[in-house]
Design an enzyme around this catalytic site. Structure first.
Site, PDB file in Angstrom:
ATOM      1  N   SER A 104       0.829  -1.004  -0.099  1.00  0.00           N
ATOM      2  CA  SER A 104      -0.168  -0.206   0.068  1.00  0.00           C
ATOM      3  C   SER A 104       1.090   1.308   0.041  1.00  0.00           C
ATOM      4  O   SER A 104       0.400   2.355  -0.670  1.00  0.00           O
ATOM      5  CB  SER A 104      -1.003   0.026   1.209  1.00  0.00           C
ATOM      6  OG  SER A 104      -0.089  -0.096   2.327  1.00  0.00           O
ATOM      7  N   ASP A 115       1.569   0.045   8.389  1.00  0.00           N
ATOM      8  CA  ASP A 115       2.940  -0.159   8.299  1.00  0.00           C
ATOM      9  C   ASP A 115       3.450  -0.322   7.086  1.00  0.00           C
ATOM     10  O   ASP A 115       2.787   0.175   5.985  1.00  0.00           O
ATOM     11  CB  ASP A 115       3.001  -1.736   8.980  1.00  0.00           C
ATOM     12  CG  ASP A 115       2.446  -2.688   8.192  1.00  0.00           C
ATOM     13  OD1 ASP A 115       1.648  -2.442   7.181  1.00  0.00           O
ATOM     14  OD2 ASP A 115       2.474  -3.941   8.406  1.00  0.00           O
ATOM     15  N   ASP A 117       5.844  -2.120   3.921  1.00  0.00           N
ATOM     16  CA  ASP A 117       6.225  -3.294   3.434  1.00  0.00           C
ATOM     17  C   ASP A 117       7.669  -2.886   2.644  1.00  0.00           C
ATOM     18  O   ASP A 117       7.720  -2.169   1.847  1.00  0.00           O
ATOM     19  CB  ASP A 117       5.525  -4.187   2.602  1.00  0.00           C
ATOM     20  CG  ASP A 117       4.326  -4.713   3.187  1.00  0.00           C
ATOM     21  OD1 ASP A 117       4.463  -5.263   4.433  1.00  0.00           O
ATOM     22  OD2 ASP A 117       3.235  -4.476   2.865  1.00  0.00           O
ATOM     23  N   ASP A 169       8.088  -4.039   7.976  1.00  0.00           N
ATOM     24  CA  ASP A 169       8.709  -5.344   7.397  1.00  0.00           C
ATOM     25  C   ASP A 169       9.580  -5.605   6.454  1.00  0.00           C
ATOM     26  O   ASP A 169       9.404  -4.985   5.548  1.00  0.00           O
ATOM     27  CB  ASP A 169       7.350  -6.191   6.966  1.00  0.00           C
ATOM     28  CG  ASP A 169       6.402  -6.595   8.150  1.00  0.00           C
ATOM     29  OD1 ASP A 169       6.726  -6.465   9.537  1.00  0.00           O
ATOM     30  OD2 ASP A 169       5.280  -7.219   7.935  1.00  0.00           O
ATOM     31  N   LYS A 230     -10.808   0.145  -0.815  1.00  0.00           N
ATOM     32  CA  LYS A 230     -10.211  -0.527   0.179  1.00  0.00           C
ATOM     33  C   LYS A 230     -11.136  -0.288   1.445  1.00  0.00           C
ATOM     34  O   LYS A 230     -11.258  -0.854   2.398  1.00  0.00           O
ATOM     35  CB  LYS A 230      -8.771  -0.065   0.456  1.00  0.00           C
ATOM     36  CG  LYS A 230      -7.947  -0.990  -0.535  1.00  0.00           C
ATOM     37  CD  LYS A 230      -6.611  -0.349  -0.382  1.00  0.00           C
ATOM     38  CE  LYS A 230      -6.006  -0.823   0.915  1.00  0.00           C
ATOM     39  NZ  LYS A 230      -4.236  -0.821   0.955  1.00  0.00           N
ATOM     40  N   TYR A 239     -12.317  -7.694   3.688  1.00  0.00           N
ATOM     41  CA  TYR A 239     -10.810  -7.530   3.498  1.00  0.00           C
ATOM     42  C   TYR A 239     -10.273  -8.201   4.030  1.00  0.00           C
ATOM     43  O   TYR A 239      -9.786  -8.166   5.383  1.00  0.00           O
ATOM     44  CB  TYR A 239     -10.730  -5.943   3.717  1.00  0.00           C
ATOM     45  CG  TYR A 239      -9.507  -5.484   3.360  1.00  0.00           C
ATOM     46  CD1 TYR A 239      -9.224  -4.606   2.267  1.00  0.00           C
ATOM     47  CD2 TYR A 239      -8.154  -5.599   3.983  1.00  0.00           C
ATOM     48  CE1 TYR A 239      -7.890  -4.002   1.669  1.00  0.00           C
ATOM     49  CE2 TYR A 239      -6.684  -5.337   3.464  1.00  0.00           C
ATOM     50  CZ  TYR A 239      -6.711  -4.488   2.389  1.00  0.00           C
ATOM     51  OH  TYR A 239      -5.622  -3.857   1.950  1.00  0.00           O
TER      52      TYR A 239
END
Length: 588
Positions: A104, A115, A117, A169, A230, A239
């Site tokens: 995202s 968060d 990625d 992450d 979303k 979702y």
């Protein structure tokens, strides 16, 4: 590392699609937006703002600063590794290394507090073991880094951390290159040559995200539409990739396909067209953003002509980057039916909105999941410590789709709808400290013709699910003796207070004292098993369509579980004596 924020302004010159053909077909419409479309888009933006889908510029700048620091750490670390391995000074100075983002954040649709990625890309002389040892230690030395943990044995190995308040992450990929140039384009298929499968998996997120952005006609229109879809999907409890609905990348690909079909449309029109296209889509025909390409690297790709198992996918949405995969393999008959029904409702609502008969807020109204069904199954997962609970809940949640699949196969069940939102479980009456999580599954039973009474046995459906979870926990050496997993049947009238505001104390009291009987079955005293299972029967009353349900007499059920269903003693730590729970059900 680039990101964008939305200013909430749709005035100014329109960016029109420079070509007529995007994706695998020609566009459905090349119509240009009208003034009314721009007005509706502005209304859509204003409606979404209170939901926190747009990040403020200060927050965005903070993320960019954090990623910049992380990128610098990666370059320093790779340079140190290069010196330790005695590479020539000329190479060491230019060796590079880089942090890429995906998901995202890379798509430019992240929300407040989300968060990030990220992917660490390193040259060929840097090993994966270096990433999980020396880079991990380097991160540990940073005062901004908190909650650092490595998950080296995961399907896609990852380091998780909080960097100056931002959850990140980080995956790792080692390319077959001597240096990593700053202008490296991960969409280049040649980069996959001679890579191990873990690196290919790690690269996949970035490659898919970049390809999606490359394939849409107008990135800003795509981003705003995706934010709306979303938000709608989360508000409507559909979702979640892990529970058999769609995850972020799947929603992004559906929106991208809509953008390809209406390349000049603005967000208000695209949201409406999204529901129009996918409420009428003839599943399981796949959604493709581009024609699949074969790079002759012998990697497995989604192809039902070659792979028989691909023919059974119910809602295929195919990633555009090689190796092409179906991002929705978890979708079941129930979850697809639920999503298609939501698409149809979304179409009806957006029809009203564009006719000025309703406001955009109607689209984002959350339906009351706990009023939708007459019957529910509640799953409870508990563990004695917070750390054990975190691991246990992650495992249980990853397997809930197996229970949904089992319930779907039951001849008396039409649909099983798991709510992606979990809830804190009830406190034990003995005041013993336990951390627990609860999931709620709505059940629709088939109508029984006539007025016969029938027992609906869910023993095998639930038993095989709990067996799977316990076996996985034992084989992965995660299981602890006091980890618990149980299921119970609850009617709608007992769930009316189980709402997102978590007014649940009274409800949990009802669940514990009226719907669970803890009975030790004498016939099972010699069976060993690592924790409690649940035996469930439903006594059903046939009803004529439209007739008022009648309550049948409740009775207790006796059942034993054959020793053949227990795991072998070699699978893990000494097992505990098995408890069988009996649950009493009323009518359908």
């Amino acid at each position: 590392v680039k990101a964008t924020s939305w200013t909430g302004n749709v005035t100014g010159p329109l960016q029109l699609s420079p070509r007529e053909h995007y994706g695998i077909t020609s566009a459905i419409s090349l119509a240009l937006p009208k003034e009314a479309d721009l007005v509706q888009t502005q209304r859509l933006i204003e409606t979404m703002k209170p939901y926190g889908v747009f990040e403020e510029d200060l927050e965005l700048q903070h993320r960019i600063m954090v990623l910049g620091k992380l990128n610098t750490l990666v370059k320093e670390w790779i340079k140190e590794i290069s010196e330790q391995k005695n590479l020539p000074a000329s190479v060491t100075e230019e060796v590079g290394g880089k942090i890429f983002t995906f998901g995202s954040y890379r798509l430019g649709v992240h929300t407040k507090g989300a968060d990030i990625d990220a992917l660490c890309v390193a040259p060929r002389h840097v090993e994966r073991s270096d990433f999980f040892s020396s880079f991990y230690e380097k991160l540990k030395e940073q005062e901004e880094v908190k909650d650092l943990r490595a998950v080296e044995e995961a399907f896609v190995p990852v380091i998780k951390l909080s960097f100056d308040g931002i959850e990140i992450d980080i995956l790792f990929a080692r390319l077959a290159l001597q240096i990593i140039p700053e202008n490296l384009d991960l969409r280049d298929d040649a980069l996959l040559k001679n890579l191990d499968i873990r690196c290919i998996r790690s690269l996949n997120g970035c490659r898919v995200t970049d390809e999606i952005l490359h394939l849409v006609p107008n990135i800003e229109n795509f981003r705003l539409t995706l934010r709306a879809i979303k938000l709608w999907a989360k508000r409507h409890n559909i979702y979640s990739n892990i529970l058999g609905f769609l995850g972020g990348v799947s929603w992004a690909m559906l929106v991208a396909r809509t953008c390809q079909l209406y390349p000049n449309a603005v967000a208000s029109t695209l949201v409406h067209k999204f529901f129009l296209v996918f409420s009428k889509w003839e599943w399981p025909n796949p959604v493709l953003l581009k024609q699949p390409e074969d790079c002759n690297l012998n990697l497995p790709v989604w192809d039902p002509r070659v792979t028989p198992s691909d023919r059974y996918h119910l809602m295929p949405i195919i990633t555009p980057a090689y190796p092409q995969q179906n991002s929705t393999y978890n979708v079941s008959a129930s979850t697809r039916a639920i999503m298609v029904d939501e698409f149809k409702q979304g179409l009806a609502i957006t029809d009203e909105i564009l006719q000025n008969k309703a406001e955009w807020s109607k689209l984002f109204e959350a339906p009351n999941f706990f009023q939708k069904y007459k019957h529910y199954i509640v799953l409870l997962a508990g563990a004695p410590t917070e750390k054990q609970h975190l691991e246990w809940v992650g495992l249980v949640e990853s397997k809930i789709r197996i229970l949904v699949g089992n319930l779907e196969k039951n001849e008396f069940i039409t649909l099983a709808h798991v709510n992606p939102q979990s809830f804190p479980g009830p406190k034990e009456a003995n005041d013993k400290e336990e951390h627990s999580t609860m999931w709620v599954i709505g059940i629709v039973f088939k109508k029984i013709e006539g007025s016969e009474t029938r027992n609906i046995d869910l023993t095998f459906d639930i038993q095989s699910f709990t067996d799977t979870v316990y076996r996985q926990a034992i084989s992965s050496k995660m299981f602890e003796q006091e980890m618990k997993l149980s299921a119970m049947h609850v009617k709608k009238k007992q769930l009316h207070q189980l709402l997102p505001n978590l007014k649940r104390r009274k409800v949990c009291s009802v669940l514990h004292h009226h719907h669970l009987k803890y009975v030790r079955d004498a016939a099972c005293t010699d069976i060993t098993y690592p924790g409690p299972a649940t035996v469930s029967h439903i006594e059903a009353t046939g009803e004529a369509e439209g007739a008022k349900p009648t309550v049948t007499r409740q009775r207790s059920i006796t059942a034993t579980v054959p020793p053949s269903q227990t795991p072998p003693p070699t699978m893990g730590p000494p097992a505990t004596k098995r408890q069988v729970f009996y649950i009493l059900f009323g009518c359908i």
